[in-house]
Write an enzyme that holds these catalytic residues in place. Structure first.
Site, PDB file in Angstrom:
ATOM      1  N   HIS A  76      -0.415   6.013   7.934  1.00 49.83           N
ATOM      2  CA  HIS A  76      -0.686   4.949   6.965  1.00 49.83           C
ATOM      3  C   HIS A  76      -1.702   5.430   5.914  1.00 49.83           C
ATOM      4  O   HIS A  76      -1.468   5.324   4.705  1.00 49.83           O
ATOM      5  CB  HIS A  76      -1.222   3.714   7.706  1.00 49.83           C
ATOM      6  N   GLU A  77      -2.805   5.983   6.394  1.00 47.92           N
ATOM      7  CA  GLU A  77      -3.861   6.415   5.466  1.00 47.92           C
ATOM      8  C   GLU A  77      -3.382   7.534   4.552  1.00 47.92           C
ATOM      9  O   GLU A  77      -3.693   7.554   3.364  1.00 47.92           O
ATOM     10  CB  GLU A  77      -5.108   6.875   6.244  1.00 47.92           C
TER      11      GLU A  77
ATOM     12  N   HIS B  36      -1.625   6.405   1.555  1.00 52.65           N
ATOM     13  CA  HIS B  36      -2.512   6.050   0.437  1.00 52.65           C
ATOM     14  C   HIS B  36      -2.877   7.305  -0.361  1.00 52.65           C
ATOM     15  O   HIS B  36      -2.840   7.309  -1.588  1.00 52.65           O
ATOM     16  CB  HIS B  36      -3.802   5.407   0.952  1.00 52.65           C
TER      17      HIS B  36
ATOM     18  N   GLU C 151       0.264  -0.384   0.513  1.00 48.56           N
ATOM     19  CA  GLU C 151       0.203  -0.522   1.970  1.00 48.56           C
ATOM     20  C   GLU C 151       1.509  -0.135   2.665  1.00 48.56           C
ATOM     21  O   GLU C 151       1.532   0.092   3.871  1.00 48.56           O
ATOM     22  CB  GLU C 151      -0.175  -1.960   2.355  1.00 48.56           C
TER      23      GLU C 151
ATOM     24  N   HIS D 154     -11.885  -7.157   6.765  1.00 48.42           N
ATOM     25  CA  HIS D 154     -11.477  -7.449   5.394  1.00 48.42           C
ATOM     26  C   HIS D 154     -12.116  -8.709   4.818  1.00 48.42           C
ATOM     27  O   HIS D 154     -12.102  -8.902   3.609  1.00 48.42           O
ATOM     28  CB  HIS D 154      -9.947  -7.554   5.330  1.00 48.42           C
TER      29      HIS D 154
HETATM   30  O1  X8Z Z   1      -6.842  -2.085   7.217  1.00 44.45           O
HETATM   31  C1  X8Z Z   1      -5.736  -1.592   7.457  1.00 44.45           C
HETATM   32  C2  X8Z Z   1      -5.478  -0.125   7.167  1.00 44.45           C
HETATM   33  C3  X8Z Z   1      -6.300   0.385   6.056  1.00 44.45           C
HETATM   34  S1  X8Z Z   1      -5.785  -0.158   4.485  1.00 44.45           S
HETATM   35  C4  X8Z Z   1      -5.783   0.686   8.407  1.00 44.45           C
HETATM   36  N1  X8Z Z   1      -4.747  -2.345   8.021  1.00 44.45           N
HETATM   37  C5  X8Z Z   1      -4.956  -3.740   8.353  1.00 44.45           C
HETATM   38  C6  X8Z Z   1      -5.900  -3.910   9.528  1.00 44.45           C
HETATM   39  O2  X8Z Z   1      -6.271  -2.912  10.159  1.00 44.45           O
HETATM   40  O3  X8Z Z   1      -6.242  -5.043   9.844  1.00 44.45           O
HETATM   41  C7  X8Z Z   1      -3.427  -1.885   8.340  1.00 44.45           C
HETATM   42  C8  X8Z Z   1      -2.785  -3.027   9.071  1.00 44.45           C
HETATM   43  C9  X8Z Z   1      -3.574  -4.246   8.711  1.00 44.45           C
HETATM   44 ZN    ZN Z   2      -3.862   0.636   3.928  1.00 43.87          ZN
END
Ligand code: X8Z
Ligand code: ZN
Length: 362
Positions: A108-109, A112, A136, A249
């Site tokens: 995933h990373e 990016h 994403e 977040h």
């Molecule tokens: O924060 C993320 C990534 C980094 S953009 C690892 N994600 C969210 C989380 O961890 O809550 C990916 C899935 C949802």
């Molecule tokens: Zn991400």
């Protein structure tokens, strides 16, 4: 903690627990891979599609391993990727371990990072995705590919068929059973996430609109959790707690709806790229590894950054200007069919009823 992924209860939900490959995959990863191997593995996937190698600065300046004092769930370990807007300076921050979950996260990373590199020739204002869900989705397309049966076999992470032989299971049904197990494992990640992806920004946007106020922050959070995810807290909560704040977040002020959209979009992109790679057969069997055609189609989108509307870029790849759930439904269809049969045979009702909703913690 947030029930955003349900992969941890795979052991009690696996359709055919005797034939579950997940414990074997986890054990093999731990036995054979270091953190660096995991990162190299992801890099190798992208370069096989024709993407460039990670830069010298990436290797020198990224934070890959947990340092003393850093906590697993803390900001330091929350995986993220950074574009420093300087030639070659791209970095990730992650505490990489040899596990299935981190195998997904590192792909995933790096998605990016590949996006950052691909649009680096655009004017600064366009060095962004055409909509946040695109950023994403890229790495998650790589996840779907690396988790395909063919890819796991190529990486030597699957048990051979002989070691999974059980009485009463013919080869063909064994293969089917193992596939259903893998689909369940992924559904506990990708499908179980959707309601949570919605809850976070439903809650936040209602706070911004003034519909949710400080005196009911926590109560409203749990109302949404019950409404969408069907879950309750195992211990009593009150307004003295601030549970939404535990999700990185929220205090970091990072949007969350982009993940909700991405979890649908990634299947659509994956399907189109599988078609481009010449894949025939069931969608979840598609491994994009080594497909230059797929890489070229994907890079075309990434290179544009935000210089074109997302609908135009999506149409170029998929033929449609709409983000749809068709591909995610196609991907999980065998599991859906199996679940419908299983639930009707066992007289299971779908959803959560009043008994659950009214159940109170004593
Ligand atoms: O924060 C993320 C990534 C980094 S953009 C690892 N994600 C969210 C989380 O961890 O809550 C990916 C899935 C949802
Ligand atoms: Zn991400």
């Amino acid at each position: 903690m947030w029930a955003q992924h349900w992969t941890h209860i795979d052991d009690i939900l696996s359709p055919f627990p005797d034939l579950d490959d997940t414990p074997h995959i986890e054990a093999e990863l731990k036995r054979r891979f270091t953190a660096l191997d995991m990162i190299r593995l992801a890099e190798n996937f992208y370069t096989s599609l024709g993407f460039p190698e990670m830069t010298r600065q990436f290797w020198r300046k990224s934070h890959f391993v947990k340092r003393p004092g850093e906590r697993e769930g803390s900001g330091a370990c929350q995986a993220s990727a950074f574009d420093l807007y300087k030639a070659g300076d791209y970095r990730i921050k992650m505490c990489v371990k040899a596990s299935l979950s981190d195998l997904k996260t590192i792909h995933h990373e790096m998605g990016h990072i590949n996006y950052f590199m691909a649009y680096s020739n655009q004017p600064t204002i366009y060095r962004a995705p055409p909509n946040a869900a695109f950023h994403e989705s890229v790495g998650d397309v790589a996840q779907l590919s690396v988790l395909s049966d063919r890819s796991l076999r190529a990486l030597g992470l699957m048990q051979d068929d002989n070691s999974t032989r059980r009485q009463g299971f013919q080869w063909k049904s064994r293969k089917k059973a193992r596939r259903l197990n893998q689909l369940m494992q992924l559904a506990l990640d990708k499908l179980a996430f959707l309601p949570f992806g919605l809850v976070v920004d439903r809650w936040r946007w209602n706070v911004f609109q003034g519909n949710i106020t400080p005196d009911n922050y926590n109560r409203k959070w749990w109302e949404l959790r019950l409404q969408y995810q069907g879950i309750k807290s195992p211990v009593p909560r009150s307004e003295r707690d601030f549970d939404p704040g535990t999700k990185y977040h929220i205090p970091a002020h990072m949007p969350f709806a982009s993940y909700f959209v991405a979890y649908v979009l990634e299947f659509q992109l994956y399907k189109a790229l599988c078609d481009a790679s010449g894949h025939v057969g069931l969608l979840h069997d598609c491994d994009l590894y080594g497909s230059k055609q797929a890489g070229q189609r994907l890079r075309h989108i990434l290179r544009a950054g935000s210089s074109k509307p997302w609908q135009e870029l999506l149409k170029n790849l998929t033929g449609s200007i709409h983000i749809t759930a068709d591909a995610i439904l196609e991907y999980f269809r065998p599991l859906e069919i199996w679940l419908k049969r299983f639930n009707s045979y066992h007289g299971q009702t779908i959803g959560w009823n009043d008994a659950v909703v009214n159940w109170e913690i004593k």
